[in-house]
Design a protein around this motif. Sequence first.
Motif, PDB file in Angstrom:
ATOM      1  N   VAL A 265       0.948  -1.263   0.081  1.00 15.18           N
ATOM      2  CA  VAL A 265       0.009  -0.067   0.053  1.00 15.18           C
ATOM      3  C   VAL A 265       0.866   1.252  -0.050  1.00 15.18           C
ATOM      4  O   VAL A 265       0.615   2.190  -0.698  1.00 15.18           O
ATOM      5  CB  VAL A 265      -1.044  -0.183   1.252  1.00 15.18           C
ATOM      6  N   VAL A 266       1.707   1.153   0.677  1.00 15.15           N
ATOM      7  CA  VAL A 266       2.758   2.499   0.826  1.00 15.15           C
ATOM      8  C   VAL A 266       3.358   2.662  -0.418  1.00 15.15           C
ATOM      9  O   VAL A 266       3.469   3.851  -0.776  1.00 15.15           O
ATOM     10  CB  VAL A 266       3.818   2.185   2.046  1.00 15.15           C
TER      11      VAL A 266
ATOM     12  N   LYS B  16       2.155   2.058  -3.306  1.00  9.16           N
ATOM     13  CA  LYS B  16       1.340   2.779  -4.176  1.00  9.16           C
ATOM     14  C   LYS B  16       0.741   4.207  -4.145  1.00  9.16           C
ATOM     15  O   LYS B  16       0.792   4.737  -4.911  1.00  9.16           O
ATOM     16  CB  LYS B  16       0.073   1.822  -4.212  1.00  9.16           C
ATOM     17  N   LEU B  17       1.010   4.490  -2.741  1.00  4.46           N
ATOM     18  CA  LEU B  17       0.446   5.838  -2.119  1.00  4.46           C
ATOM     19  C   LEU B  17       2.036   6.864  -2.411  1.00  4.46           C
ATOM     20  O   LEU B  17       1.774   8.092  -2.421  1.00  4.46           O
ATOM     21  CB  LEU B  17      -0.101   5.755  -0.795  1.00  4.46           C
ATOM     22  N   PHE B  18       2.867   6.337  -2.109  1.00  3.51           N
ATOM     23  CA  PHE B  18       4.286   7.273  -1.708  1.00  3.51           C
ATOM     24  C   PHE B  18       5.229   6.944  -2.805  1.00  3.51           C
ATOM     25  O   PHE B  18       5.425   5.821  -2.953  1.00  3.51           O
ATOM     26  CB  PHE B  18       4.630   7.119  -0.423  1.00  3.51           C
TER      27      PHE B  18
ATOM     28  N   PHE C 275       0.872   3.131   8.979  1.00  6.02           N
ATOM     29  CA  PHE C 275       0.474   2.173   7.968  1.00  6.02           C
ATOM     30  C   PHE C 275       0.552   0.505   8.554  1.00  6.02           C
ATOM     31  O   PHE C 275      -0.406  -0.138   8.228  1.00  6.02           O
ATOM     32  CB  PHE C 275       0.868   2.404   6.746  1.00  6.02           C
TER      33      PHE C 275
END
Length: 483
Positions: free
Chosen positions: A343-344, A346-348, A360
């Motif tokens: 997830v990280v 994808k977001l950062f 997270f």
Amino acid sequence: MQIMRRFRRTTLITVFCLAALAGLGLSREISLTPSGWYLLAIAPCLLLIKRKNVTALILVVVLGAGLGLWRGDIYMQKLGELKSLTGQNVTIEATATRDAVYAGATQLEFTANHARLFQGQALETGGGELAGSFKISGFGEPMVYRGDRVRISGKLYPMRGANQARIAYAQLKRTGLDSSWINNLTRHLSAGMQTALPEPNSSFGLGLLIGQRNTLPSELTNQLIMVGLVHIVAVSGYNLTILVRAMARLRFGSKYHRLLASLALISIFILMTGFSASIVRAAIVSVLGLWAWYYGRKIRAVLILAFTAAVTALFNPFYIWGDLGWYLSFLAFFGVLIISPMVVSKLFKRQPKLLISVAFDTLAAEVMTLPLIMAMFGQLSLVGLLTNVLVVPLIPFAMLLSTVAAGAGMLVPAMAGWFAWPANLLLTYILNIVRLFSAIPSIFLRRSISMASMLYFYALVLLVLAAVHKQRAKLKTAKITHI
């Protein structure tokens, strides 16, 4: 001409570990005791594994499953010995695995292992050690400490879960006093914490550090349950994982110094918790991750989890047969090591700051464990995800400051208040959040889901991960082709 597919060595190891876990699970229904001739016949086949093809994959599955079935069969026999004693008056000698607390009917209650039947009864089972952990409650001693050897007399009954049997209303007699320096240090640390901090902050700090919950007020324990934070005052391997990951990201000293600090932290945790199962699991996961990080190698998180699960379950098959803590810890690890980084990323575009990363990690662990908690306990905190994000990133700092406060209370009690005020401030803040959210009406529901729904959720997670992995593989192939 079609080229035979070859598998990576890490893939074969992962499959072997998963097959061993499957074999352990099946051993409850299938009995397999391989003879020496069987093992000699399979030994030459091990050479085929070097080819890393489909034949090697099938052989790895057979070997892993066979190992799991064999190990499980050994423990099924030991479990049969316990069941043969059901309802009987027995006398055993066992080692306490935690300090006793006063429970119902003013009984001392503790857990114990390394149990042996005493005197004449030992002849009935050959005098061997009884497998598993025992939950003991009884009378006869003012206190029992972790590490003490205790003679226990009473009726034995089997249990499900982390403990395999229990004896209630037992007659207790200490036959050996614990003299371990680390247990003495832990007790002095507890006394130092109570000297340096007021209640309930001192009890809360002890819960964070060593999982001691017996001194927590019942009202506070209920509030922690309501807001989904009771896990932070348990002997939690997840807390250790968060601490080690946080330390590896801090920018102090060299990489070698951070490695030494992380290993020292792991060692201290293991010693202070008395080789708690959850801490040992977290230690294995953390050491493997640190080894890869220090030498600049990439070990797939799936391999780390499968290897750790197989090692711990083969060591004690009771884990995979009914220990919910074992399942919850690996679901939390799965969230921290696999879901959160995905997830990280994808977001950062860059590695986020420490507190954001821990937030997270916490969120991913909560999402992965929530379905099992709802299925088994029927509990749902509507603010659990939010409170965990608000509180858990602060736990590493709270644990560090609590350690300073306890050390000051132990070494310089007259000045402990000056050293303890940062811990007092942070612990007060965390407890205020707990009280604030627990006061919201209807935030704790008795809601359960079916086992089928739980399995559907975890299957969906695996399908999503497989799709993401496949997409990444295609992008990587496309880049190589373009080059």
